[in-house]
Write an enzyme that holds these catalytic residues in place. Structure first.
Site, mmCIF file in Angstrom:
data_model
loop_
_atom_site.group_PDB
_atom_site.id
_atom_site.type_symbol
_atom_site.label_atom_id
_atom_site.label_comp_id
_atom_site.label_asym_id
_atom_site.label_seq_id
_atom_site.Cartn_x
_atom_site.Cartn_y
_atom_site.Cartn_z
ATOM 1 N N GLU A 262 1.623 -93.428 -15.103
ATOM 2 C CA GLU A 262 0.995 -92.117 -15.262
ATOM 3 C C GLU A 262 0.453 -91.638 -13.907
ATOM 4 O O GLU A 262 -0.171 -92.398 -13.191
ATOM 5 C CB GLU A 262 -0.150 -92.236 -16.290
ATOM 6 N N PHE A 263 0.703 -90.369 -13.590
ATOM 7 C CA PHE A 263 0.253 -89.839 -12.296
ATOM 8 C C PHE A 263 -0.762 -88.707 -12.453
ATOM 9 O O PHE A 263 -1.054 -88.007 -11.497
ATOM 10 C CB PHE A 263 1.452 -89.331 -11.484
ATOM 11 N N GLY B 99 -14.094 -85.762 3.865
ATOM 12 C CA GLY B 99 -15.280 -85.712 3.002
ATOM 13 C C GLY B 99 -16.028 -87.028 3.011
ATOM 14 O O GLY B 99 -15.956 -87.795 3.990
ATOM 15 N N LEU C 116 -5.737 -83.775 2.297
ATOM 16 C CA LEU C 116 -6.111 -83.857 3.707
ATOM 17 C C LEU C 116 -7.512 -83.301 3.936
ATOM 18 O O LEU C 116 -7.830 -82.872 5.034
ATOM 19 C CB LEU C 116 -5.113 -83.080 4.577
ATOM 20 N N LYS D 265 3.908 -96.752 -8.941
ATOM 21 C CA LYS D 265 2.539 -96.312 -9.236
ATOM 22 C C LYS D 265 1.558 -96.813 -8.180
ATOM 23 O O LYS D 265 0.737 -96.072 -7.647
ATOM 24 C CB LYS D 265 2.139 -96.793 -10.637
ATOM 25 N N CYS E 292 -9.264 -95.243 -10.106
ATOM 26 C CA CYS E 292 -7.937 -95.782 -9.779
ATOM 27 C C CYS E 292 -7.739 -96.271 -8.345
ATOM 28 O O CYS E 292 -7.174 -97.345 -8.141
ATOM 29 C CB CYS E 292 -6.876 -94.730 -10.090
ATOM 30 N N ARG F 161 -3.995 -86.317 -12.704
ATOM 31 C CA ARG F 161 -5.277 -86.294 -12.006
ATOM 32 C C ARG F 161 -6.343 -85.846 -12.995
ATOM 33 O O ARG F 161 -6.144 -84.850 -13.697
ATOM 34 C CB ARG F 161 -5.259 -85.282 -10.848
ATOM 35 N N LYS G 124 -9.331 -99.700 -7.268
ATOM 36 C CA LYS G 124 -8.787 -100.721 -8.177
ATOM 37 C C LYS G 124 -7.318 -100.996 -7.846
ATOM 38 O O LYS G 124 -6.902 -102.152 -7.755
ATOM 39 C CB LYS G 124 -8.940 -100.196 -9.606
HETATM 40 N N1 NAD Z 1 -7.968 -92.211 -15.440
HETATM 41 C C1 NAD Z 1 -6.957 -91.805 -14.703
HETATM 42 O O1 NAD Z 1 -7.049 -90.774 -14.019
HETATM 43 C C2 NAD Z 1 -5.669 -92.573 -14.659
HETATM 44 C C3 NAD Z 1 -4.532 -91.984 -14.070
HETATM 45 C C4 NAD Z 1 -3.333 -92.692 -14.053
HETATM 46 C C5 NAD Z 1 -3.282 -93.985 -14.570
HETATM 47 N N2 NAD Z 1 -4.414 -94.554 -15.124
HETATM 48 C C6 NAD Z 1 -4.308 -95.903 -15.685
HETATM 49 O O2 NAD Z 1 -4.217 -95.782 -17.099
HETATM 50 C C7 NAD Z 1 -4.918 -96.861 -17.751
HETATM 51 C C8 NAD Z 1 -5.982 -96.292 -18.673
HETATM 52 O O3 NAD Z 1 -6.930 -95.607 -17.869
HETATM 53 P P1 NAD Z 1 -8.106 -94.733 -18.534
HETATM 54 O O4 NAD Z 1 -8.851 -94.113 -17.404
HETATM 55 O O5 NAD Z 1 -7.542 -93.882 -19.573
HETATM 56 O O6 NAD Z 1 -8.973 -95.915 -19.198
HETATM 57 P P2 NAD Z 1 -10.228 -95.777 -20.159
HETATM 58 O O7 NAD Z 1 -11.077 -96.942 -19.854
HETATM 59 O O8 NAD Z 1 -10.798 -94.395 -20.074
HETATM 60 O O9 NAD Z 1 -9.606 -95.935 -21.635
HETATM 61 C C9 NAD Z 1 -9.090 -97.126 -22.129
HETATM 62 C C10 NAD Z 1 -9.270 -97.096 -23.659
HETATM 63 O O10 NAD Z 1 -8.549 -98.184 -24.235
HETATM 64 C C11 NAD Z 1 -9.302 -98.668 -25.343
HETATM 65 N N3 NAD Z 1 -8.829 -100.025 -25.678
HETATM 66 C C12 NAD Z 1 -8.988 -101.174 -25.004
HETATM 67 N N4 NAD Z 1 -8.365 -102.193 -25.623
HETATM 68 C C13 NAD Z 1 -7.774 -101.679 -26.723
HETATM 69 C C14 NAD Z 1 -6.975 -102.222 -27.777
HETATM 70 N N5 NAD Z 1 -6.642 -103.504 -27.805
HETATM 71 N N6 NAD Z 1 -6.552 -101.393 -28.748
HETATM 72 C C15 NAD Z 1 -6.881 -100.080 -28.738
HETATM 73 N N7 NAD Z 1 -7.626 -99.516 -27.768
HETATM 74 C C16 NAD Z 1 -8.060 -100.294 -26.778
HETATM 75 C C17 NAD Z 1 -10.729 -98.587 -24.871
HETATM 76 O O11 NAD Z 1 -11.650 -98.611 -25.950
HETATM 77 C C18 NAD Z 1 -10.711 -97.243 -24.121
HETATM 78 O O12 NAD Z 1 -11.050 -96.178 -24.981
HETATM 79 C C19 NAD Z 1 -5.459 -97.732 -16.625
HETATM 80 O O13 NAD Z 1 -4.538 -98.756 -16.359
HETATM 81 C C20 NAD Z 1 -5.519 -96.788 -15.442
HETATM 82 O O14 NAD Z 1 -5.400 -97.445 -14.215
HETATM 83 C C21 NAD Z 1 -5.592 -93.873 -15.179
#
Ligand code: NAD
Length: 484
Positions: A160-161, A280, A277, A231, A287, A163, A290
């Site tokens: 997923e990309f 700040g 660019l 990713k 992300c 923002r 991590k």
């Molecule tokens: N937040 C972003 O902008 C973003 C963008 C691209 C990729 N990602 C990636 O996507 C993934 C999710 O990120 P996020 O920010 O949405 O995380 P988040 O922490 O906001 O959400 C994760 C959700 O998963 C639930 N969960 C955990 N274990 C579970 C299970 N066994 N069954 C059902 N639900 C479960 C949690 O309760 C939580 O609600 C991560 O790997 C992150 O790196 C995030």
């Protein structure tokens, strides 16, 4: 198609709402009953522009529902997305506990009634596609199903990309869709799922217009491992690009160049591009740190030490400290001073406080015995809840954050801060010092409003004056003229 999305965080909720908008029948599953209850009431568990409207629209059309029970939804679905968290462990590697639990539960829920594709949408280290497949098989075994020989499934990686802050638009109009899979069956199911998105054959939802130039979305099919690497490489590059802008800005300050002009100048080069660019206070969010740490960890597992990745982490840590240095330059003593922070979220249009630079800045100031006030239009409840240890005084308005403060720091570039009445703010302050950590204001306008202004990589001299004054040589009778 019938789709299950596991995890209703920033990624899962947006993915579920958008797939439902495209016409699929989606069930979003989470282990957190309070999130599921809110979603059932039509409320978004996170602040994300247009998401709540999308969820309510999907519910009215009957295209989405929410559950804490995976088994039934997974059994009925052709595509099962894993969108759970992959937070960092102390050593930098990704914590895969949530992925592992989800994968085993999927296996336990499967039967032989159809071919299913399990999709890793979470950001996971290379090799996780294989791990998920093994865990699903173990889940199938644990469930002791009699029809286990008939159970057929494929695993895909679909990073997923999006923002945060413009996640709905990013999901409906992505720059590309990356699909990693080991077999053509799996790819075919994913192609079918994304066909409406690829062809852009849907009316844009209200408030989320399609970019005028977008006719078709590129779909890149790769191996599982390449998709997983794409990713991490993308996030590492973006983190590095911002870090580069910050490094150049720091040099600009010293030589008397204007970093915003320099960034415009290099961004016009099509090989570089103008985005990411802006100098700040450093990047943050859930992300970048991590993922860069996780990629460094993977590289080390394979005996490779990436100096560039390490440098981009170090540069970012130093940049956050820059605000403290600028305050010290202006105020000398920070003990007992009151500093107002404008913005807490790691970026505008989100309530996400994960790894927000504001937390580092507030922490350092409090350690130095300064007083910290803050105003953020959305993220204050999250900040208060997640960091009760930080003795921040939360304010109802930017004006209250400025009142009697010795300095004001712009930490997040919320749109509404751009139209603040700077003169009014300056008058409220004990000393009108403005550290503009996002280069939101024009230095001349801030100075005219009565502020002692400092930005990031900005040249304090007015346009037209020497870019750098020439010092008289020792013994010279008269100062040399400035070069104009
Ligand atoms: N937040 C972003 O902008 C973003 C963008 C691209 C990729 N990602 C990636 O996507 C993934 C999710 O990120 P996020 O920010 O949405 O995380 P988040 O922490 O906001 O959400 C994760 C959700 O998963 C639930 N969960 C955990 N274990 C579970 C299970 N066994 N069954 C059902 N639900 C479960 C949690 O309760 C939580 O609600 C991560 O790997 C992150 O790196 C995030």
């Amino acid at each position: 198609m019938r789709v299950t999305v596991i995890g209703t965080g920033y990624v899962g909720t947006v993915t579920g709402a958008c797939l439902s908008y495209l016409g699929h029948r989606v069930t979003c599953v989470d282990i957190d009953p309070s999130k599921v209850a809110r979603l059932r009431r039509g409320e978004s568990p996170i602040y994300e522009p247009h998401l709540e409207e999308m969820l309510q629209l999907a519910a009215r059309r009957g295209g989405i529902d929410f559950s804490t029970e995976l088994a039934e939804a997974a059994a009925e679905s052709e595509v099962i997305f894993i969108a759970v968290g992959t937070p960092p462990l102390p050593g930098g590697e990704a914590n895969l506990t949530q992925i592992e639990t989800a994968a085993r539960s999927i296996g336990a829920a499967m039967d032989g009634s159809r071919y299913r594709v399990v999709v890793n949408k979470s950001t996971v280290p290379v090799g996780c596609g294989n791990l998920v497949e093994t865990l699903i098989r173990e889940g199938i075994g644990d469930a002791l199903r009699t029809d286990r020989r008939d159970i057929r499934f494929g695993v895909a990686s679909n990073p997923e990309f999006l923002r945060e802050g413009c996640a709905v638009a990013d999901s409906l109009y992505p720059d590309r869709i990356v699909l990693g899979a080991a077999d053509e069956n799996t790819l075919q199911v994913m192609r079918e799922l994304y066909q409406p998105l690829v062809a852009q054959r849907f009316a844009p939802p209200p408030g989320v217009p399609r970019p005028p130039s977008l006719r078709e979305v590129k779909l890149l099919a790769t191996t599982l491992t390449s998709a997983e690497m794409i990713k991490y490489a993308a996030n590492a590059f973006l983190a590095m690009k911002i870090g580069f802008a910050n490094e150049i800005a720091n040099i600009c300050e010293r030589v008397g160049a204007e970093a915003t002009e320099v960034m415009t100048g290099i961004g016009l080069d099509s090989r570089i591009g103008a985005k990411f660019l802006n100098p700040g206070v450093g990047w943050g969010g859930s992300c970048f740190a991590k993922d860069v740490h996780a990629l460094l960890h993977t590289a080390r597992e394979y005996g490779y030490e990436s100096k560039l990745l390490q440098a981009s982490l170090d540069v970012n840590a130093a940049q956050r400290q820059m605000v403290i240095q600028k305050l010290q330059e202006k105020l000398y003593i920070l003990k007992g001073r009151t500093i107002g922070l404008l913005g807490l979220a790691f970026k505008p249009d989100t309530d996400d406080m994960r790894d927000a630079p504001s937390l580092h800045i507030a922490e350092r100031l409090l350690q130095m015995d300064a007083r910290v006030k803050a105003y953020d239009p959305i993220a204050m409840p999250n900040c208060r809840q997640q960091r009760p240890d930080l003795r921040i005084r939360y304010c109802d308005s930017p004006l209250e954050a400025a009142r009697d403060s010795d300095a004001l720091v712009v930490v997040t570039e919320w749109q509404q801060f751009r139209s603040l009445d700077l003169e009014e703010l300056a008058k409220e302050m004990a000393t009108p010092i403005l550290v503009d950590g996002r280069n939101l204001f024009l230095p001349a306008a801030a100075a005219a409003a009565g502020f002692d202004y400092t930005g990031i990589g900005r040249c304090p001299r007015p346009r037209g004056a020497a870019s750098r004054p020439i010092r008289p040589e020792a013994g010279a009778a008269a100062p040399l003229p400035l070069i104009l």
